[in-house]
Design an enzyme around this catalytic site. Structure first.
Site, PDB file in Angstrom:
ATOM      1  N   HIS A 306       0.867  -1.181   0.000  1.00  0.00           N
ATOM      2  CA  HIS A 306       0.000   0.000   0.000  1.00  0.00           C
ATOM      3  C   HIS A 306       0.902   1.228   0.000  1.00  0.00           C
ATOM      4  CE1 HIS A 306      -3.856   2.019   1.333  1.00  0.00           C
ATOM      5  NE2 HIS A 306      -2.964   2.964   1.564  1.00  0.00           N
ATOM      6  N   HIS A 349      -0.460   4.180  11.646  1.00  0.00           N
ATOM      7  CA  HIS A 349       0.374   5.303  11.234  1.00  0.00           C
ATOM      8  C   HIS A 349       0.520   6.327  12.338  1.00  0.00           C
ATOM      9  CE1 HIS A 349       0.815   8.737   8.034  1.00  0.00           C
ATOM     10  NE2 HIS A 349       1.988   8.263   8.379  1.00  0.00           N
ATOM     11  N   GLU A 355      -3.218  15.442   9.807  1.00  0.00           N
ATOM     12  CA  GLU A 355      -4.108  15.001   8.736  1.00  0.00           C
ATOM     13  C   GLU A 355      -5.561  15.314   9.083  1.00  0.00           C
ATOM     14  OE1 GLU A 355      -3.478  10.827   8.127  1.00  0.00           O
ATOM     15  OE2 GLU A 355      -1.313  10.978   8.292  1.00  0.00           O
ATOM     16  N   TYR A 364     -15.561   5.241   3.379  1.00  0.00           N
ATOM     17  CA  TYR A 364     -14.096   5.237   3.348  1.00  0.00           C
ATOM     18  C   TYR A 364     -13.581   3.876   3.796  1.00  0.00           C
ATOM     19  CZ  TYR A 364      -9.325   6.656   4.544  1.00  0.00           C
ATOM     20  OH  TYR A 364      -7.967   6.747   4.636  1.00  0.00           O
ATOM     21  N   HIS A 379      -6.428  13.643  12.614  1.00  0.00           N
ATOM     22  CA  HIS A 379      -5.366  12.859  13.235  1.00  0.00           C
ATOM     23  C   HIS A 379      -4.156  13.776  13.297  1.00  0.00           C
ATOM     24  CE1 HIS A 379      -8.065   9.658  11.485  1.00  0.00           C
ATOM     25  NE2 HIS A 379      -8.134   9.509  12.791  1.00  0.00           N
ATOM     26  N   HIS A 385      -3.149   6.421  14.287  1.00  0.00           N
ATOM     27  CA  HIS A 385      -4.470   6.187  13.698  1.00  0.00           C
ATOM     28  C   HIS A 385      -4.353   5.029  12.725  1.00  0.00           C
ATOM     29  CE1 HIS A 385      -2.266   9.240  11.369  1.00  0.00           C
ATOM     30  NE2 HIS A 385      -2.797   8.696  10.311  1.00  0.00           N
TER      31      HIS A 385
HETATM   32 FE   LIG Z   1      -2.119   8.902   8.297  1.00  0.00          FE
END
Ligand SMILES: [Fe+2]
Length: 453
Positions: A306, A349, A355, A364, A379, A385
Site C-alpha cells: 500500500h 500510522h 491530517e 471510506y 489525526h 491512527h
Molecule cells: Fe495517516
C-alpha cells in the site's frame, strides 16, 4: 457580450466530448480573455489610453522578483481602478471565522477526533456568516499554515463582496451548488468539483441550489501547485487541461455595496457605490480555477503493498522545505484494489504531518462506519491512527481478488503544522465522543508462537 448575471447552462466538466463553454483549460497558464471586443491591449500592458476608457491595473500574486516559473500576476482592464473599490474601513466581527494562531487554554487539540456533519440550518447564512472554522495551524501574520472550515450557505451575498488578503481559498463542496462571481469571471461549483480563489481577488458568492455545505482550506502560505509526478511521467493524477479558469465577465452596476476584507485574521467592511466586479478584459496567470475531481486519474499499487497516500496528491502548497508541504490536498476516490498478499486498507500510522479528512460521499475503506458524508476527522501531529477493528479483520481475512472501491470520495488537508481545534470544533460541532473507542476491539493476537494468527 458576456456580462455577469446572464444565465447559462450548468457546466458538466466530465462530459467526455467537447470543450466547456465559459472556461479556459489549463493550470497556471498565461490566459487572455475579453468580454468586449478589442478591450484587451495587445503587445503591451499599459497603453497611454485603454480602449473603452478602461483603467489598466496589475494584480500581483507573487513578489515582483519571484522566480519566473513561480511568478504570477494578472493585468486587468476595468471600469474603475481598485482604489475606487474600497474606502474607509470599519472592523466587523465574524465570530465563527478564526485564524491562526488560535490556541485555546481550555481546548485539547492533542487527540484523534471525528465529527458528524455540521447540521443544515434554516438560518440565513451567507458565505461569510456561514463559515465555521474547525482547525487552525501556523500563523496568518507570517503567511505560514492554514485553517480548515465548514461552510453552510443558505443565502446569496447581495451587493456584498469579499476578498481575503490572508489566503488563497480552496473550496470542496459537499452539498448544494454555489456561483462564485469574481473579478475575473464566474465559476459555478457543485459537489465533486473544487475551486481555488486566489488571495486578494474580489468576489461574491451566490446560492444556486441550497442549502450548500462544504469544506474550505484557507492557505496562508505559498500557492497551491501541481505536485511533480517524478517517474510517473507526463500524465495521470491531476492533469493540467482539466483545470478550468473562467472567461472575463463584468458588472456595470451602480448601487450601494459593501466590501468585506479579511486582513491579518480580522474582518473589515467598507462601503462603495457600485459593483467592484468591473474587469472587462484581463490577461495573466493569477486567476481563479475549478477542477472536477472525477477527472483525477489515480495511480497505485498493481502487485503488492500500500503506497503512501501522497500518491493521491491533487495539489500541494510548498512550505519552503522541499517535499514538506504547507498543505497537501489529497483525494481518495473510486479505484481498483488488486494488490496480492497485502493488507489493502491504509496501514497504522503516526505522522509528523497532521491530517484532516473530510468525506464528500460514500464510504471510506479504513472506517466502514462513523465517517460519513459531510463528516470530518483529525489525526493530529504524531497521533496514531488506522483501521478500526472491523476494517482490520475484514481486510486481514478477505479473499484478495481484484475489487473495486466504489462510491467513495474523501479527501485530506495534510499540513506540516499541528492543527488546533477552535471552540466551535471542540464544543459546538457534533464531535463523536466515542471515536477513539473504534480501536478498542483490536485484539492482542501475539502469544509467542510463530505462525499466521
Ligand atoms: Fe495517516
Amino acid at each position: 457580450m458576456n456580462q455577469q448575471g446572464t444565465p447559462r447552462g450548468m457546466v458538466r466538466a466530465v462530459d467526455t466530448t467537447g470543450t466547456v463553454e465559459g472556461y479556459m483549460p489549463g493550470f497556471g497558464n498565461d490566459f487572455e480573455t475579453e468580454a468586449l471586443p478589442g478591450a484587451l491591449p495587445q503587445g503591451m500592458n499599459s497603453p497611454q489610453k485603454c480602449n473603452y476608457g478602461l483603467y489598466g491595473e496589475q494584480l500581483s500574486g507573487t513578489a515582483f522578483t519571484a522566480p519566473s516559473h513561480q511568478n504570477e500576476r494578472t493585468w486587468c482592464y476595468r471600469i474603475r481602478p481598485s482604489v475606487k473599490h474600497t474606502h474607509r474601513f470599519e472592523k466587523i466581527e465574524l465570530p465563527y471565522w478564526k485564524s491562526a494562531p488560535n490556541v485555546l487554554p481550555d481546548v485539547i487539540s492533542l487527540g484523534q477526533y471525528r465529527w458528524d456533519p455540521v447540521a443544515r440550518t434554516d438560518a440565513a447564512l451567507t458565505w461569510l456568516t456561514g463559515m465555521r472554522t474547525m482547525t487552525t495551524a501556523g500563523d496568518v501574520n507570517t503567511q505560514v499554515g492554514m485553517a480548515s472550515h465548514i461552510y453552510l450557505v443558505t443565502e446569496s451575498m447581495v451587493d456584498d463582496y469579499f476578498f481575503s488578503a490572508d489566503s488563497e481559498i480552496l473550496i470542496v463542496p459537499q452539498e448544494g451548488r454555489l456561483r462564485f462571481c469574481t473579478e475575473l469571471g464566474i465559476i459555478d461549483l457543485e459537489p465533486k468539483e473544487i475551486a481555488i480563489i486566489p488571495r486578494g481577488l474580489v468576489y461574491r458568492v451566490e446560492l444556486i441550489e441550497g442549502p450548500a455545505r462544504g469544506f474550505v482550506c484557507e492557505n496562508y502560505g505559498q500557492k497551491f501547485e501541481l505536485p511533480g509526478r517524478g517517474p510517473i511521467g507526463a500524465n495521470c493524477m491531476a492533469n493540467r487541461r482539466d483545470f478550468k479558469t473562467p472567461v472575463a465577465a463584468f458588472e456595470d452596476r451602480e448601487v450601494p455595496s459593501t466590501v468585506t476584507v479579511k486582513w491579518c485574521g480580522q474582518f473589515h467592511r467598507t462601503r462603495i457605490g457600485h459593483s467592484p466586479l468591473d474587469v472587462v478584459a484581463w490577461h495573466g496567470n493569477y486567476a481563479p480555477v475549478k477542477y472536477d475531481l472525477r477527472t483525477y486519474c489515480p495511480v497505485g499499487a498493481i502487485l503488492f503493498d500500500h503506497p503512501d497516500p501522497s500518491i493521491f496528491t491533487v495539489l500541494t502548497a510548498p512550505s519552503g522545505v522541499p517535499g514538506t508541504a504547507n498543505i497537501d490536498f489529497v483525494l481518495f476516490r473510486e479505484r481498483w484494489m488488486v494488490a496480492e498478499n497485502t493488507f489493502r486498507p491504509p496501514w497504522y500510522h503516526k505522522n509528523i504531518m497532521s491530517e484532516l479528512m473530510g468525506n464528500i460521499y460514500g464510504q471510506y475503506d479504513a472506517k466502514p462506519q462513523g465517517f460519513v458524508p459531510g463528516g470530518m476527522s483529525l489525526h493530529n501531529m504524531m497521533l496514531p491512527h488506522g483501521p478500526d477493528r472491523n476494517a482490520f479483520e475484514g481486510a486481514s481475512n478477505a479473499d484478495l481478488k481484484p475489487e473495486k472501491l466504489d462510491n467513495t470520495m474523501s479527501f485530506m488537508f495534510e499540513t506540516r503544522f499541528p492543527q488546533h481545534l477552535t471552540e466551535f470544533a471542540a464544543k459546538e460541532a457534533p464531535l463523536q465522543d466515542d471515536y477513539i473507542d473504534c480501536w478498542l476491539g483490536l485484539e492482542k493476537k501475539f502469544d509467542g508462537t510463530p505462525g499466521v494468527k
